[in-house]
Design a protein around this motif. Structure first.
Motif, PDB file in Angstrom:
ATOM      1  N   LEU A  20       0.818  -1.209   0.000  1.00  8.65           N
ATOM      2  CA  LEU A  20       0.000   0.000   0.000  1.00  8.65           C
ATOM      3  C   LEU A  20       0.853   1.261   0.000  1.00  8.65           C
ATOM      4  O   LEU A  20       0.431   2.302  -0.485  1.00  8.65           O
ATOM      5  N   HIS A  21       2.074   1.155   0.533  1.00 12.12           N
ATOM      6  CA  HIS A  21       2.938   2.338   0.644  1.00 12.12           C
ATOM      7  C   HIS A  21       3.845   2.512  -0.561  1.00 12.12           C
ATOM      8  O   HIS A  21       3.739   3.502  -1.295  1.00 12.12           O
ATOM      9  N   CYS A  22       4.739   1.538  -0.804  1.00 15.04           N
ATOM     10  CA  CYS A  22       5.737   1.722  -1.866  1.00 15.04           C
ATOM     11  C   CYS A  22       5.276   1.207  -3.227  1.00 15.04           C
ATOM     12  O   CYS A  22       5.949   1.427  -4.235  1.00 15.04           O
ATOM     13  N   GLY A  68       9.013  -2.477   4.508  1.00 15.78           N
ATOM     14  CA  GLY A  68       8.627  -2.806   5.871  1.00 15.78           C
ATOM     15  C   GLY A  68       7.198  -2.451   6.233  1.00 15.78           C
ATOM     16  O   GLY A  68       6.737  -2.789   7.326  1.00 15.78           O
ATOM     17  N   PHE A  69       6.477  -1.745   5.346  1.00 12.95           N
ATOM     18  CA  PHE A  69       5.091  -1.408   5.688  1.00 12.95           C
ATOM     19  C   PHE A  69       4.285  -2.695   5.828  1.00 12.95           C
ATOM     20  O   PHE A  69       4.335  -3.575   4.966  1.00 12.95           O
ATOM     21  N   SER A  70       3.540  -2.801   6.940  1.00 11.14           N
ATOM     22  CA  SER A  70       2.829  -4.032   7.286  1.00 11.14           C
ATOM     23  C   SER A  70       1.355  -3.715   7.456  1.00 11.14           C
ATOM     24  O   SER A  70       0.987  -2.766   8.154  1.00 11.14           O
ATOM     25  N   PHE A  71       0.489  -4.527   6.840  1.00 12.04           N
ATOM     26  CA  PHE A  71      -0.931  -4.187   6.785  1.00 12.04           C
ATOM     27  C   PHE A  71      -1.770  -5.447   6.605  1.00 12.04           C
ATOM     28  O   PHE A  71      -1.232  -6.545   6.399  1.00 12.04           O
ATOM     29  N   ASN A  84       2.215   9.382   3.837  1.00 11.32           N
ATOM     30  CA  ASN A  84       3.249   8.573   3.185  1.00 11.32           C
ATOM     31  C   ASN A  84       4.650   9.042   3.572  1.00 11.32           C
ATOM     32  O   ASN A  84       5.574   8.235   3.729  1.00 11.32           O
ATOM     33  N   ASP A  85       4.810  10.356   3.751  1.00 11.37           N
ATOM     34  CA  ASP A  85       6.112  10.887   4.177  1.00 11.37           C
ATOM     35  C   ASP A  85       6.442  10.416   5.590  1.00 11.37           C
ATOM     36  O   ASP A  85       7.596  10.084   5.893  1.00 11.37           O
ATOM     37  N   ALA A  92      10.043   2.999   6.577  1.00  9.59           N
ATOM     38  CA  ALA A  92      10.820   2.550   5.412  1.00  9.59           C
ATOM     39  C   ALA A  92      12.307   2.895   5.533  1.00  9.59           C
ATOM     40  O   ALA A  92      13.171   2.065   5.217  1.00  9.59           O
ATOM     41  N   ASN A  93      12.607   4.103   5.993  1.00 14.32           N
ATOM     42  CA  ASN A  93      14.015   4.524   6.089  1.00 14.32           C
ATOM     43  C   ASN A  93      14.791   3.746   7.152  1.00 14.32           C
ATOM     44  O   ASN A  93      16.019   3.707   7.121  1.00 14.32           O
TER      45      ASN A  93
END
Length: 261
Positions: A20-22, A68-71, A84-85, A92-93
């Motif tokens: 969903l993020h990247c 690493g975004f987990s959903f 998102n930022d 993510a960073n």
């Protein structure tokens, strides 16, 4: 004539997911529904599976190995401006690339739920979704008999369900008002917040004429009565220790500790 052969169907299969993020693709493992059979449920709705070796709860969280975004499937695809930022900066960073895409142990499952709670909190997901993740984390700790950790996540789940009830963000989900109220009460009972439990069990019982879930109303009545009975027994034991616990009195016997499945 060629001899035929059969491929053994495993309980697991790989599913391709878009983060969903990247927006990158990654693989995750799921359990085939034909291998999932539930024997029973506990009073807080934990499923007890026939096959103890196959637990689909371990595979609810999708963990993107890229960022690493987990959903879960319940997460909204909408990201508020600037969100998102925030995810990029806080998740993510700092992500050390690793994969949860294969078969998972209970420890793996717990780690993925914690990641899901962390990501969902930063994204400002609905309280009802965070509550569900915390409750499932508690169930996994229960399987490990880590009671302090189980209790901690039951407390988190209770608070998030209470937030959801207050804000009404459970509306439009699969969670009914009756079920939310019942879970607030039952989770409160499990962490020893008896007065809060009684208050919310009473709210469930008050809705018995309009609720579409009479079984949950009956569960609430049973739990409410158990609490009342236990309070009465405790009062009687305090007033009449010899009669309740023998001639030696209340100090001779350790206080019983109630436990649940």
């Amino acid at each position: 004539m060629k001899r035929g052969f059969f491929m053994e169907i495993t309980p697991y299969y790989q599913k391709s997911i878009e983060c969903l993020h990247c927006k990158k693709q990654f693989k995750t493992t799921k359990v085939r529904s034909k291998f999932v059979k539930v024997d029973s449920y506990t009073s807080d709705f934990q499923p007890i599976y026939q096959n103890k070796e196959i637990n689909p709860l371990l595979y609810n969280i999708f963990v993107c190995n890229h960022c690493g975004f987990s959903f879960t499937e319940e997460f909204s695809k909408y990201f508020a401006p600037g969100m998102n930022d925030e995810i990029q900066k806080k998740i993510a960073n700092k992500w050390v690339p690793r994969s949860y895409g294969n078969e998972r142990s209970i420890d793996d499952g717990i780690n993925t739920y914690k990641l899901g709670i962390f990501c969902g909190t930063i994204k400002k997901e609905k309280s009802i979704n965070i509550a569900g993740l915390a409750l499932r984390t508690a169930w996994l700790y229960r399987l490990q008999q880590k009671h302090a950790d189980e209790r901690r996540f039951i407390g988190i789940a209770r608070d998030r369900y209470a937030d959801s009830y207050s804000s009404g963000d459970f509306s439009g989900t699969q969670m009914s008002e009756t079920r939310v109220l019942y879970l607030i009460a039952e989770l409160s009972r499990r962490i020893g917040d008896v007065e809060y439990a009684i208050r919310y069990f009473s709210k469930v019982i008050e809705k018995q004429s309009t609720s579409l879930e009479p079984k949950i109303v009956e569960m609430a009545k049973d739990r409410w009565q158990e609490i009342r009975d236990n309070k009465n027994k405790s009062a009687s034991a305090y007033l009449c220790p010899d009669r309740q616990m023998g001639r030696e009195g209340i100090l001779s016997t350790p206080h019983p500790v109630a436990t649940d499945a």
